[in-house]
Design an enzyme around this catalytic site. Structure first.
Site, short mmCIF file in Angstrom:
data_model
loop_
_atom_site.label_atom_id
_atom_site.label_comp_id
_atom_site.label_asym_id
_atom_site.label_seq_id
_atom_site.Cartn_x
_atom_site.Cartn_y
_atom_site.Cartn_z
CG ASN A 73 -24.10 47.99 70.07
OD1 ASN A 73 -23.05 48.53 69.71
ND2 ASN A 73 -24.23 46.69 70.16
CG HIS A 110 -19.45 47.12 72.92
ND1 HIS A 110 -19.69 48.22 72.13
CD2 HIS A 110 -20.27 46.14 72.46
CE1 HIS A 110 -20.61 47.90 71.23
NE2 HIS A 110 -20.98 46.66 71.41
CB CYS A 137 -18.95 45.60 69.08
SG CYS A 137 -20.48 45.67 68.16
O1 UT7 Z 1 -22.53 44.77 69.91
C1 UT7 Z 1 -22.54 43.38 69.82
C2 UT7 Z 1 -23.00 42.80 71.02
N1 UT7 Z 1 -24.44 42.58 70.99
C3 UT7 Z 1 -25.01 42.37 72.13
O2 UT7 Z 1 -24.36 42.46 73.17
C4 UT7 Z 1 -26.45 41.92 72.17
C5 UT7 Z 1 -26.58 40.84 73.20
N2 UT7 Z 1 -27.93 40.39 73.38
C6 UT7 Z 1 -28.85 41.14 74.00
O3 UT7 Z 1 -28.58 42.27 74.37
C7 UT7 Z 1 -30.22 40.55 74.26
O4 UT7 Z 1 -30.18 39.18 73.97
C8 UT7 Z 1 -31.34 41.23 73.44
C9 UT7 Z 1 -31.57 42.64 73.96
C10 UT7 Z 1 -30.98 41.27 71.97
C11 UT7 Z 1 -32.64 40.46 73.60
O5 UT7 Z 1 -33.00 40.37 74.98
P1 UT7 Z 1 -33.50 39.00 75.60
O6 UT7 Z 1 -33.79 39.27 77.01
O7 UT7 Z 1 -32.46 37.95 75.27
O8 UT7 Z 1 -34.85 38.77 74.84
P2 UT7 Z 1 -35.28 37.51 73.94
O9 UT7 Z 1 -34.52 37.50 72.66
O10 UT7 Z 1 -35.26 36.30 74.80
O11 UT7 Z 1 -36.78 37.88 73.63
C12 UT7 Z 1 -37.78 37.86 74.66
C13 UT7 Z 1 -39.10 38.25 74.06
C14 UT7 Z 1 -39.46 37.47 72.79
O12 UT7 Z 1 -40.84 37.22 72.82
P3 UT7 Z 1 -41.40 35.78 73.20
O13 UT7 Z 1 -40.80 34.84 72.21
O14 UT7 Z 1 -40.94 35.54 74.61
O15 UT7 Z 1 -42.88 35.95 73.08
C15 UT7 Z 1 -39.14 38.44 71.70
O16 UT7 Z 1 -39.91 38.24 70.53
O17 UT7 Z 1 -39.08 39.63 73.67
C16 UT7 Z 1 -39.51 39.76 72.33
N3 UT7 Z 1 -38.85 40.89 71.73
C17 UT7 Z 1 -39.34 42.14 71.75
N4 UT7 Z 1 -40.47 42.64 72.24
C18 UT7 Z 1 -40.67 43.97 72.10
C19 UT7 Z 1 -37.64 40.91 71.10
N5 UT7 Z 1 -37.35 42.15 70.70
C20 UT7 Z 1 -38.39 42.94 71.09
C21 UT7 Z 1 -38.66 44.31 70.98
N6 UT7 Z 1 -39.82 44.78 71.49
N7 UT7 Z 1 -37.80 45.17 70.37
#
Ligand code: UT7
Length: 325
Positions: A282, A252, A119
């Site tokens: 993204n 980005h 990225c």
């Molecule tokens: O281009 C390279 C750079 N990449 C990035 O910049 C990505 C950076 N990271 C992020 O943008 C975020 O960490 C994410 C968007 C990937 C995830 O967001 P988060 O606020 O960190 O969520 P999380 O991973 O802590 O997940 C929270 C909850 C989980 O459920 P529990 O364990 O709390 O019950 C996940 O299972 O959200 C759940 N979850 C979803 N629910 C519905 C994760 N993905 C999804 C989804 N739909 N697509």
């Protein structure tokens, strides 16, 4: 007199198939994968993304974006003497997507190669092209970010498959007495390879290892917010400028929350941040040139304004380019 490289034209292209979060959620539901528009918008700011048709490769998207950038610059492909494509989704293992693009553009002879910094690829490619133009090794460069990230997605993993999209963006850079690119700052730390990777590789006629994207989202998020501020500050210092000199931040486009956090740290109001993540998702190396071209064509970014472009991603890689448009 200092020789600069300056942007002569921008272009971009999105494949026609557009999926809203609701469209994607409905498709994923057929595989037993549960997600929602509400979750995706709240956690990422993404509302829609584009996916390329199966027979369309990064070079096809790159070709359309490049043709638009050349048209905007008022140049023919034959006037380009350097082509750099930033991509992590090349058409082939080799030759480079840049060589394939060069053939499609019909400008045999120009130097052509790919840059692989995921990225951050576009800011890496722009920095290399700028250095080659400043040194006199090139006069006019086509710098492209092009990706078909949909090919790398595991559509049973809701934590990654809702985040990415396909597309391409391009700029024509040319030698100039007027600035131009003022400074850049690139970094990598390979100890973080595992937090964002596609571990598969080709060996002995087979794909070994998993060829789908793996990401520890929270680890990437934490690293990203720190390094983006550092890279912007280092680039401003090299250019002898301050936060107040940034007219537009073009980061980005991965997650609106990362972009908001970077803007806050740089004391920039959100209306100085170009945001396309909502409509593109993204698109990895394509996201910055796609956002830049969208802002130029929307009349937001104007000639003479100062832009801070910032990339961050797998590697871990990060960097920034500060320029006068
Ligand atoms: O281009 C390279 C750079 N990449 C990035 O910049 C990505 C950076 N990271 C992020 O943008 C975020 O960490 C994410 C968007 C990937 C995830 O967001 P988060 O606020 O960190 O969520 P999380 O991973 O802590 O997940 C929270 C909850 C989980 O459920 P529990 O364990 O709390 O019950 C996940 O299972 O959200 C759940 N979850 C979803 N629910 C519905 C994760 N993905 C999804 C989804 N739909 N697509």
């Amino acid at each position: 007199m200092r020789r600069y490289s300056r942007i002569a034209g921008t272009g971009s292209y999105l494949p026609p198939r557009r999926l809203t979060n609701a469209d994607l959620a409905a498709e994923l539901a057929t595989k037993g994968v549960e997600t929602s528009d509400e979750w995706i918008v709240e956690r990422t700011g993404i509302r829609a993304r584009h996916f390329a048709a199966p027979d369309v490769g990064s070079s096809d998207l790159a070709l359309k974006a490049s043709q638009r950038a050349l048209e905007a610059a008022g140049l023919e492909a034959s006037q380009i003497d350097l082509i750099i494509v930033a991509t992590s989704t090349p058409d082939m293992v080799f030759p480079s997507t840049a060589c394939i693009l060069q053939h499609k553009l019909g400008n045999a002879g120009a130097a052509a190669f790919d840059v692989q910094a995921v990225c951050s690829g576009f800011v890496y490619a722009l920095t290399v092209a700028d250095a080659m133009i400043q040194s006199g090794a090139a006069q006019r460069a086509l710098v492209v970010g092009a990706e078909v990230f949909s090919r790398l997605l595991d559509f049973t993993d809701r934590t990654t498959c809702v985040l990415f999209g396909d597309g391409a963006g391009a700029v024509v850079l040319e030698a100039s007495d007027e600035p131009g690119i003022l400074a850049s700052d690139l970094h990598a730390d390979g100890k973080h390879v595992g937090i964002l990777c596609v571990p598969g590789h080709v060996s002995g006629g087979q794909v070994l290892g998993d060829p789908l994207l793996k990401m520890d989202g929270q680890a990437v998020f934490k690293l990203a917010v720190g390094v983006l501020e550092d890279a912007a500050r280092a680039t401003l210092a090299k250019a002898g400028k301050t936060d107040a000199d940034i007219d537009w931040l073009i980061p980005h486009q991965a997650n609106i929350r990362i972009m908001q956090s970077t803007a806050r740290k740089l004391k920039l109001p959100l209306d100085k941040v170009v945001v396309t993540v909502d409509q593109h998702g993204n698109t990895s190396a394509a996201s910055i040139p796609l956002a830049l071209d969208s802002a130029v064509r929307a009349g937001q970014v104007k000639r003479g304004q100062h832009l801070m472009l910032e990339g961050v991603g797998g590697g871990f890689t990060w960097g920034a380019v500060f320029l006068r448009y």
